[in-house]
Design a protein around this motif. Structure first.
Motif, PDB file in Angstrom:
ATOM      1  N   LEU A   1       0.813  -1.228   0.000  1.00 16.41           N
ATOM      2  CA  LEU A   1       0.000   0.000   0.000  1.00 16.41           C
ATOM      3  C   LEU A   1       0.840   1.269   0.000  1.00 16.41           C
ATOM      4  O   LEU A   1       0.353   2.332  -0.378  1.00 16.41           O
ATOM      5  N   LEU A   2       2.069   1.162   0.497  1.00 11.47           N
ATOM      6  CA  LEU A   2       2.996   2.300   0.609  1.00 11.47           C
ATOM      7  C   LEU A   2       2.373   3.476   1.350  1.00 11.47           C
ATOM      8  O   LEU A   2       2.470   4.631   0.919  1.00 11.47           O
TER       9      LEU A   2
ATOM     10  N   ASN B   1      -8.776  -4.949  -1.149  1.00  8.76           N
ATOM     11  CA  ASN B   1      -9.964  -4.088  -0.972  1.00  8.76           C
ATOM     12  C   ASN B   1      -9.549  -2.632  -0.870  1.00  8.76           C
ATOM     13  O   ASN B   1     -10.202  -1.755  -1.420  1.00  8.76           O
ATOM     14  N   THR B   2      -8.450  -2.384  -0.153  1.00 16.18           N
ATOM     15  CA  THR B   2      -8.012  -1.000   0.052  1.00 16.18           C
ATOM     16  C   THR B   2      -7.566  -0.370  -1.253  1.00 16.18           C
ATOM     17  O   THR B   2      -7.952   0.742  -1.579  1.00 16.18           O
ATOM     18  N   TYR B   3      -6.740  -1.076  -2.044  1.00 13.03           N
ATOM     19  CA  TYR B   3      -6.302  -0.395  -3.254  1.00 13.03           C
ATOM     20  C   TYR B   3      -7.347  -0.413  -4.353  1.00 13.03           C
ATOM     21  O   TYR B   3      -7.272   0.324  -5.296  1.00 13.03           O
ATOM     22  N   ARG B   4      -8.357  -1.238  -4.197  1.00 12.36           N
ATOM     23  CA  ARG B   4      -9.510  -1.132  -5.096  1.00 12.36           C
ATOM     24  C   ARG B   4     -10.262   0.163  -4.791  1.00 12.36           C
ATOM     25  O   ARG B   4     -10.772   0.829  -5.664  1.00 12.36           O
TER      26      ARG B   4
ATOM     27  N   LEU C   1       5.097   1.127  -7.275  1.00  9.00           N
ATOM     28  CA  LEU C   1       3.798   1.781  -7.489  1.00  9.00           C
ATOM     29  C   LEU C   1       3.355   1.717  -8.939  1.00  9.00           C
ATOM     30  O   LEU C   1       2.165   1.747  -9.221  1.00  9.00           O
ATOM     31  N   GLU C   2       4.329   1.633  -9.839  1.00  7.24           N
ATOM     32  CA  GLU C   2       3.985   1.594 -11.270  1.00  7.24           C
ATOM     33  C   GLU C   2       3.510   0.211 -11.702  1.00  7.24           C
ATOM     34  O   GLU C   2       2.914   0.075 -12.766  1.00  7.24           O
ATOM     35  N   LEU C   3       3.790  -0.801 -10.888  1.00  9.15           N
ATOM     36  CA  LEU C   3       3.345  -2.147 -11.245  1.00  9.15           C
ATOM     37  C   LEU C   3       1.856  -2.305 -10.990  1.00  9.15           C
ATOM     38  O   LEU C   3       1.279  -1.580 -10.177  1.00  9.15           O
TER      39      LEU C   3
ATOM     40  N   ARG D   1       2.767  -6.509  -8.223  1.00  8.41           N
ATOM     41  CA  ARG D   1       3.384  -5.974  -7.006  1.00  8.41           C
ATOM     42  C   ARG D   1       3.313  -7.006  -5.883  1.00  8.41           C
ATOM     43  O   ARG D   1       4.286  -7.232  -5.169  1.00  8.41           O
ATOM     44  N   GLU D   2       2.139  -7.640  -5.757  1.00  8.77           N
ATOM     45  CA  GLU D   2       1.985  -8.673  -4.722  1.00  8.77           C
ATOM     46  C   GLU D   2       3.014  -9.786  -4.916  1.00  8.77           C
ATOM     47  O   GLU D   2       3.675 -10.212  -3.967  1.00  8.77           O
TER      48      GLU D   2
END
Lengths: 201, 176
Positions: A46-47, A91-94, A137-139, A144-145
């Motif tokens: 999530l950074l 869920n968060t980055y969605r 972040l660009e992936l 990224r996972e």
């Protein structure tokens, strides 16, 4: 004395049994053992410090409430906890879709460096990490996972496939693709930084 | 031939570097790295970059112990709080306070819609105009004796103290 994986597994099962019997120290032991690595996983995906803390809390809350459902025959406790955390991160980055990210938060807390480390080396190390964080972040989230689980957490492809809920071959190709993309985006600075790092050390 | 070797190496390089390849494939990649210059370069680049990732990624987001302690305290609060809430809500069979508050809001909306309707219906009942019985027909059909025995005297007939004759002014006289 190093513990064998078998004895470690037995130890974890004993801790789970203690927790299920109502012993609070059992929960505390599970938290102490996995909290740091789970936080690192959430932060790398999530950074964002606050989001990582929230996901850590939510994941342990869910895990402790559903500890009776955990089946040691299906997966290790680590894999189970990671699966819970990754699904909450998704869920968060969605929800957020990384529209804005505060770069100043990336290095909000200091990593304890060795006393002998020169300030230049520390600065270069920080730069290298910052570049990697930016490239992450660009992936896409799935790549990224895969990269974070493989290189950040040192998991095997089998464990990655269990956590990500995909076949092992898919996990392998995601790691390979993520590696290629990261290398491509870091190529202009990556090799230079590496050379500098080698020169300083 | 070299292109094929390079592509083969490129696909399997990540697993080769991490030591996850089966023995046969591992030997093949090793042979190609020895024979092909591009494969060797690819191997070196891949290895260096992997080392860089393995060195830097584990240090990304390493938490302070105070941070983890704070989360642990919040976690303990969370673990205790819902138990009390659930005990309070058990009588309602709700799974959480959110469902309970939703049902309260729905009940309030239903009441807000139904009460004016019911009040309006009652008011309409009280103020409704009842259909009037035609008075002339009532008078005509009232006599229970034969017309011959007691002929109707229109000039003296009255309703509520008022003489009926002006009301029947344009009415033709009944045939007797």
């Amino acid at each position: 004395m190093s513990r064998t994986p078998r004895s470690k597994q037995t130890e974890i099962e004993a801790v789970i049994q203690r927790a299920l019997a109502g012993d609070q120290s059992g929960y505390a032991d599970i938290y102490a053992q996995y909290a740091a690595s789970l936080y690192r996983l959430c932060y790398s995906l999530l950074l964002n410090e606050q989001d990582a803390e929230d996901i850590l809390q939510e994941s342990f809350l869910y895990a402790f409430k559903n500890l009776h459902r955990y089946d040691a025959a299906k997966a290790s406790l680590k894999t189970w906890l990671y699966t819970i955390a990754v699904s909450r991160c998704r869920n968060t980055y969605r929800r957020k879709r990384f529209v804005t990210v505060d770069i100043s938060q990336w290095f909000g807390f200091e990593i304890k460096s060795a006393a002998a480390e020169a300030p230049e080396a520390a600065a270069i190390r920080r730069d290298a990490k910052e570049s990697i964080a930016k490239a992450l972040l660009e992936l896409t989230p799935r790549l990224r996972e895969a990269i974070v689980l493989r290189y950040g957490q040192g998991m095997t492809y089998r464990e990655i496939s269990e956590v990500m809920g995909c076949p092992q071959k898919t996990a392998e190709s995601r790691v390979r693709l993520g590696h290629q993309r990261l290398r491509k985006s870091l190529q202009p600075v990556g090799l230079g930084l590496l050379e500098e790092l080698l020169r300083v050390h | 031939m070299f292109r094929f070797k390079y592509r083969y190496c490129k696909v399997l390089m990540a697993r080769y570097v991490s030591g996850d390849l089966p023995l046969a494939a591992r030997r093949r990649v090793a042979r190609y790295i020895d024979e092909c210059e591009d494969c060797y370069r690819e191997y070196m680049r891949h290895r260096e970059f992997t080392q860089e990732l393995e060195r830097n990624l584990p240090t990304l987001g390493r938490p302070a112990s105070a941070q983890l302690n704070q989360v642990w305290e919040r976690l303990q609060d969370d673990l205790q709080a819902p138990a009390q809430e659930r005990a309070w809500l058990r009588g309602y069979g709700a799974s959480g306070s959110l469902h309970f508050s939703y049902s309260l809001v729905l009940a309030a909306i239903a009441l807000a819609l139904l009460v004016p309707l019911m009040l309006g219906y009652q008011a309409a009942m009280f103020t409704a105009d009842l259909p009037r019985v035609p008075q002339y027909a009532a008078i005509v059909s009232t006599p229970n004796t034969s017309l011959a025995a007691s002929p109707l005297n229109i000039s003296t007939a009255a309703i509520g103290g008022e003489p009926l004759s002006p009301m029947l002014h344009n009415t033709p006289a009944p045939r007797l």
